[in-house]
Design a protein around this motif. Structure first.
Motif, PDB file in Angstrom:
ATOM      1  N   ASN A 150      57.282  11.042   3.559  1.00 47.65           N
ATOM      2  CA  ASN A 150      56.007  11.744   3.673  1.00 47.65           C
ATOM      3  C   ASN A 150      55.427  11.640   5.084  1.00 47.65           C
ATOM      4  OD1 ASN A 150      54.041  13.382   2.432  1.00 47.65           O
ATOM      5  ND2 ASN A 150      52.652  11.633   2.241  1.00 47.65           N
ATOM      6  N   GLU A 151      56.289  11.838   6.062  1.00 50.22           N
ATOM      7  CA  GLU A 151      55.868  11.778   7.454  1.00 50.22           C
ATOM      8  C   GLU A 151      55.846  13.171   8.072  1.00 50.22           C
ATOM      9  OE1 GLU A 151      54.616   9.313   8.777  1.00 50.22           O
ATOM     10  OE2 GLU A 151      55.281   7.611   7.572  1.00 50.22           O
ATOM     11  N   GLN A 152      55.313  13.259   9.276  1.00 47.19           N
ATOM     12  CA  GLN A 152      55.220  14.525   9.994  1.00 47.19           C
ATOM     13  C   GLN A 152      56.285  14.570  11.080  1.00 47.19           C
ATOM     14  OE1 GLN A 152      52.707  16.953   9.376  1.00 47.19           O
ATOM     15  NE2 GLN A 152      53.977  18.265  10.625  1.00 47.19           N
ATOM     16  N   SER A 153      57.072  15.631  11.095  1.00 41.91           N
ATOM     17  CA  SER A 153      58.140  15.764  12.077  1.00 41.91           C
ATOM     18  C   SER A 153      57.682  16.625  13.246  1.00 41.91           C
ATOM     19  CB  SER A 153      59.362  16.416  11.415  1.00 41.91           C
ATOM     20  OG  SER A 153      60.238  16.909  12.394  1.00 41.91           O
ATOM     21  N   SER A 154      58.227  16.325  14.433  1.00 40.78           N
ATOM     22  CA  SER A 154      57.948  17.159  15.600  1.00 40.78           C
ATOM     23  C   SER A 154      59.125  18.058  15.937  1.00 40.78           C
ATOM     24  CB  SER A 154      57.627  16.269  16.807  1.00 40.78           C
ATOM     25  OG  SER A 154      58.739  15.444  17.127  1.00 40.78           O
ATOM     26  N   LEU A 155      60.051  18.208  14.993  1.00 40.27           N
ATOM     27  CA  LEU A 155      61.201  19.071  15.239  1.00 40.27           C
ATOM     28  C   LEU A 155      60.762  20.526  15.381  1.00 40.27           C
ATOM     29  CD1 LEU A 155      63.903  17.679  12.808  1.00 40.27           C
ATOM     30  CD2 LEU A 155      63.961  17.645  15.282  1.00 40.27           C
ATOM     31  N   ASN A 156      61.406  21.245  16.277  1.00 40.01           N
ATOM     32  CA  ASN A 156      61.108  22.656  16.431  1.00 40.01           C
ATOM     33  C   ASN A 156      62.337  23.381  16.975  1.00 40.01           C
ATOM     34  OD1 ASN A 156      61.087  22.471  19.379  1.00 40.01           O
ATOM     35  ND2 ASN A 156      59.227  21.271  19.041  1.00 40.01           N
ATOM     36  N   LYS A 157      62.162  24.654  17.268  1.00 40.60           N
ATOM     37  CA  LYS A 157      63.299  25.477  17.664  1.00 40.60           C
ATOM     38  C   LYS A 157      63.887  25.088  19.021  1.00 40.60           C
ATOM     39  CE  LYS A 157      62.015  29.665  15.137  1.00 40.60           C
ATOM     40  NZ  LYS A 157      61.634  31.087  15.286  1.00 40.60           N
ATOM     41  N   SER A 158      63.223  24.266  19.763  1.00 39.72           N
ATOM     42  CA  SER A 158      63.720  23.903  21.087  1.00 39.72           C
ATOM     43  C   SER A 158      64.596  22.656  21.075  1.00 39.72           C
ATOM     44  CB  SER A 158      62.546  23.664  22.051  1.00 39.72           C
ATOM     45  OG  SER A 158      61.875  24.882  22.288  1.00 39.72           O
ATOM     46  N   LEU A 159      64.857  22.081  19.888  1.00 36.78           N
ATOM     47  CA  LEU A 159      65.614  20.838  19.785  1.00 36.78           C
ATOM     48  C   LEU A 159      66.886  21.062  18.993  1.00 36.78           C
ATOM     49  CD1 LEU A 159      65.591  17.732  20.306  1.00 36.78           C
ATOM     50  CD2 LEU A 159      64.434  17.505  18.106  1.00 36.78           C
ATOM     51  N   TYR A 160      67.998  20.525  19.517  1.00 31.32           N
ATOM     52  CA  TYR A 160      69.294  20.719  18.873  1.00 31.32           C
ATOM     53  C   TYR A 160      70.046  19.398  18.817  1.00 31.32           C
ATOM     54  CZ  TYR A 160      73.721  22.958  17.674  1.00 31.32           C
ATOM     55  OH  TYR A 160      74.874  23.338  17.029  1.00 31.32           O
ATOM     56  N   PHE A 161      70.665  19.111  17.662  1.00 29.59           N
ATOM     57  CA  PHE A 161      71.487  17.914  17.501  1.00 29.59           C
ATOM     58  C   PHE A 161      72.961  18.294  17.590  1.00 29.59           C
ATOM     59  CE2 PHE A 161      67.888  16.639  14.573  1.00 29.59           C
ATOM     60  CZ  PHE A 161      67.294  15.829  15.518  1.00 29.59           C
ATOM     61  N   LEU A 162      73.746  17.436  18.202  1.00 33.41           N
ATOM     62  CA  LEU A 162      75.185  17.673  18.295  1.00 33.41           C
ATOM     63  C   LEU A 162      75.897  16.373  17.948  1.00 33.41           C
ATOM     64  CD1 LEU A 162      77.366  19.747  19.062  1.00 33.41           C
ATOM     65  CD2 LEU A 162      77.267  18.857  21.395  1.00 33.41           C
ATOM     66  N   GLY A 163      76.486  16.294  16.762  1.00 34.48           N
ATOM     67  CA  GLY A 163      77.179  15.073  16.350  1.00 34.48           C
ATOM     68  C   GLY A 163      77.410  15.066  14.857  1.00 34.48           C
ATOM     69  N   LEU A 192      68.531  18.641  23.855  1.00 34.84           N
ATOM     70  CA  LEU A 192      69.797  18.426  23.159  1.00 34.84           C
ATOM     71  C   LEU A 192      69.961  16.926  22.891  1.00 34.84           C
ATOM     72  CD1 LEU A 192      72.525  19.455  22.093  1.00 34.84           C
ATOM     73  CD2 LEU A 192      73.431  19.253  24.422  1.00 34.84           C
ATOM     74  N   VAL A 193      70.229  16.568  21.637  1.00 40.61           N
ATOM     75  CA  VAL A 193      70.437  15.172  21.238  1.00 40.61           C
ATOM     76  C   VAL A 193      71.910  14.997  20.910  1.00 40.61           C
ATOM     77  CG1 VAL A 193      69.796  13.337  19.636  1.00 40.61           C
ATOM     78  CG2 VAL A 193      68.102  15.055  20.306  1.00 40.61           C
ATOM     79  N   VAL A 194      72.587  14.078  21.603  1.00 42.46           N
ATOM     80  CA  VAL A 194      74.027  13.879  21.407  1.00 42.46           C
ATOM     81  C   VAL A 194      74.307  12.399  21.180  1.00 42.46           C
ATOM     82  CG1 VAL A 194      74.607  15.857  22.859  1.00 42.46           C
ATOM     83  CG2 VAL A 194      74.536  13.577  23.865  1.00 42.46           C
ATOM     84  N   PRO A 195      75.407  12.075  20.494  1.00 39.84           N
ATOM     85  CA  PRO A 195      75.784  10.667  20.292  1.00 39.84           C
ATOM     86  C   PRO A 195      76.182  10.003  21.605  1.00 39.84           C
ATOM     87  CG  PRO A 195      76.949  12.116  18.757  1.00 39.84           C
ATOM     88  CD  PRO A 195      76.318  12.992  19.785  1.00 39.84           C
ATOM     89  N   GLN A 196      75.858   8.732  21.745  1.00 42.99           N
ATOM     90  CA  GLN A 196      76.304   7.984  22.916  1.00 42.99           C
ATOM     91  C   GLN A 196      77.824   8.000  23.036  1.00 42.99           C
ATOM     92  OE1 GLN A 196      74.356   4.188  22.166  1.00 42.99           O
ATOM     93  NE2 GLN A 196      72.874   4.584  23.790  1.00 42.99           N
ATOM     94  N   MET A 197      78.487   8.058  21.888  1.00 39.87           N
ATOM     95  CA  MET A 197      79.944   8.083  21.886  1.00 39.87           C
ATOM     96  C   MET A 197      80.490   9.267  22.661  1.00 39.87           C
ATOM     97  SD  MET A 197      82.418   8.292  18.566  1.00 39.87           S
ATOM     98  CE  MET A 197      84.166   8.639  18.744  1.00 39.87           C
ATOM     99  N   MET A 198      79.713  10.355  22.735  1.00 36.50           N
ATOM    100  CA  MET A 198      80.181  11.568  23.396  1.00 36.50           C
ATOM    101  C   MET A 198      80.403  11.346  24.886  1.00 36.50           C
ATOM    102  SD  MET A 198      78.611  15.371  23.001  1.00 36.50           S
ATOM    103  CE  MET A 198      79.216  15.517  21.326  1.00 36.50           C
ATOM    104  N   ALA A 199      79.580  10.498  25.496  1.00 33.66           N
ATOM    105  CA  ALA A 199      79.751  10.203  26.919  1.00 33.66           C
ATOM    106  C   ALA A 199      81.118   9.587  27.185  1.00 33.66           C
ATOM    107  CB  ALA A 199      78.652   9.270  27.395  1.00 33.66           C
ATOM    108  N   LEU A 200      81.615   8.790  26.228  1.00 32.38           N
ATOM    109  CA  LEU A 200      82.938   8.187  26.366  1.00 32.38           C
ATOM    110  C   LEU A 200      84.039   9.162  25.967  1.00 32.38           C
ATOM    111  CD1 LEU A 200      82.192   4.669  24.858  1.00 32.38           C
ATOM    112  CD2 LEU A 200      82.554   5.217  27.261  1.00 32.38           C
TER     113      LEU A 200
END
Length: 520
Positions: A150-163, A192-200
């Motif tokens: 029951n929380e408020q999210s700040s997600l919107n169209k400008s944010l993308y997850f990759l993982g 863009l939000v990506v896993p730390q693993m992606m850097a490796l």
């Protein structure tokens, strides 16, 4: 409650879920928009998604078929563990599998039974999307968590997850980050939000993405887990309830029972060579016991099991203690007796070392006369929740990997098995096995050096998360004895596998209905 009634109910729910999911998935764009509007206007406190806010909060993770944007949003309502998806997609079960994976992970991180909610994942797009494998599990997991808490999210169209989301909640690498960040920039996405693993995993490709982000004003977040993503989009940490951890159990009983087995076999043996070797192992075991390290004797390798294995003869009955533990736990009144007996009977299906070890767990189960009390109905609810959790996890893992790491036929066969004590042990162990197989699927992208870096990161995450789960279980009046022992010994020996096995035991114990405490 008769277990077979639950099987019938399960089959009915699966059929209903499939039919309704298909009908929802077959609606057109106009119909989907109507559903969204109804959810915003009509207030039903028990069924509406939490805090829809300004309408942007559930519009997340655009997908780009030919540079079109698909808005995705997800929420939960009180329910029975059903998962629904909206249209449109051309083929594949990727969104359904992804939604099921999200249900599995989000319910664990919210400390709730998966079967307490129904899960909704909608996609809104100007054109159909071809979905081959499980997708958008990361964003759906976060949105389910937001809705549950029951929380408020700040997600919107400008944010993308990759993982991809692991079954333990860790984030794994997927996709090609440079090509994707360019594509996102062209589509008007700036975070863009990506896993730390992606850097490796991607090396130079990742460095190119970082450079592109700097040159074009893009923000590139790196995260390692779902709790970190949750904090990014809500500005809050996931709740970490802390209960009173008190396990008034004598953990020395495992060693003491193995000592009885050793003495009997040693006295009966005529093999001088085997006895001499066994005595060396047993001296080591006695040293560990004298130092108070009794936890050692519930896991492999341990010197007590080694000594007994050298002396073992086929005419010795190793099953007697395990059978007694199953019988005593089968009245389904004490959760600790059930889970320890469940681990014993599960181990007894393994090799000789496992059979010997099972006796330590069986003796522990028989010694327990305190702990959370339950009813048979409450136990069956917990067992059903464990089964559905494993089933959804298997569908998700198989969809991502295009493999059969999750054996759905075996899960169904086990649930029909009348030995419910074994079932509890099996579902807990099988979840851990799937989680590790899924982890290793991604780790194979890396060289040996980078694999070790990621494994160290996973260990840190698991050491923290298993403690959080066990404390939450204690808070909700149901700490897991098996989960506690696995967690403690896993951290003592830096054994990552034991942390994986600890997690589902703690989760399923916490999600089994408890009434009060047996005081002995």
């Amino acid at each position: 409650m008769n277990k077979y009634i639950l099987v019938s109910v399960l089959l009915i729910l699966v059929i209903v879920s499939g039919v309704v999911g298909y009908l929802v998935g077959s609606t057109n764009d106009k119909t989907t928009q109507t559903i969204v509007q109804e959810q915003k206007v009509i207030a039903y406190p028990q069924s509406d998604p939490a805090n829809l806010g300004n309408g942007e909060d559930y519009l997340i993770n655009p997908v780009f078929p030919y540079h079109t944007i698909a808005a995705q949003y997800a929420y939960v309502t009180p329910g029975e563990g059903l998962v629904f998806i909206g249209n449109p997609y051309i083929s594949g079960n990727g969104y359904l599998a992804g939604a099921k994976g999200a249900a599995v992970v989000s319910s664990m991180l919210a400390y709730q039974p998966l079967t307490s909610y129904n899960y909704y994942l909608y996609i809104n797009s100007p054109s159909c999307i071809n979905v081959g494998g499980a997708v958008k599990t990361d964003s759906a997991t976060v949105m389910y968590l937001v809705s549950m808490l029951n929380e408020q999210s700040s997600l919107n169209k400008s944010l993308y997850f990759l993982g991809d989301v692991g079954l333990e909640g860790y984030m794994y690498s997927t996709g090609v980050v440079y090509q994707r960040i360019v594509q996102l920039y062209e589509g008007g996405i700036y975070y863009l939000v990506v896993p730390q693993m992606m850097a490796l995993a991607e090396g130079q490709n990742y460095q190119m993405a970082l450079q592109f982000a700097k040159e074009h004003g893009e923000v590139l977040y790196t995260v390692s887990s779902i709790p970190q993503i949750y904090q990014i989009v809500t500005q809050l940490q996931l709740p970490q309830p802390k209960g009173y951890m008190d396990l008034p159990i004598n953990f020395s009983v495992g060693f003491k029972y193995l000592s009885q087995i050793y003495s009997t076999l040693y006295n009966e043996s005529t093999n001088a060579t085997a006895k001499a070797m066994a005595q060396k192992y047993w001296s080591e075991a006695e040293s560990l016991a004298k130092s108070g390290n009794y936890t050692t004797f519930y896991f492999l390798p341990n010197p007590a099991v080694n000594a007994i294995e050298l002396l073992y003869q086929n005419n010795y009955n190793l099953s007697a203690e395990v059978d007694k533990a199953i019988l005593e736990a089968s009245n389904l009144s004490n959760l600790w007796k059930i889970e320890t007996a469940g681990e014993a009977v599960y181990l007894f299906t393994g090799n000789l070392s496992d059979e010997i070890l099972a006796n330590a767990w069986a003796s522990l189960s028989l010694s327990i006369n305190v702990g959370p009390s339950i009813t048979p109905y409450g136990f069956y609810q917990g067992l059903y929740n464990a089964f559905i959790t494993d089933l959804y996890a298997a569908e998700y893992v198989n969809s991502v990997t295009n493999s059969q790491y999750g054996n759905i036929s075996l899960l169904l066969q086990t649930y029909r098995n009348p030995n419910v004590i074994y079932d509890f042990g099996f579902f807990s162990n099988y979840y851990a096995k799937m989680a590790m197989e899924f982890r290793d699927y991604f780790l194979r992208q890396l060289n040996n050096t980078d694999q070790q870096v990621v494994l160290n990161s996973i260990y840190s995450y698991m050491a923290n998360e298993t403690q959080i789960l066990e404390n939450a279980a204690a808070y909700y009046d149901g700490p897991s004895v098996v989960g506690y022992l696995m967690m403690s010994y896993g951290m003592q020996t830096h054994n990552l596998a034991l942390l994986y096995y600890s997690m589902p035991f703690t989760r399923f114990a916490m999600n089994t209905e408890e009434l009060t405490w047996q005081l002995g």
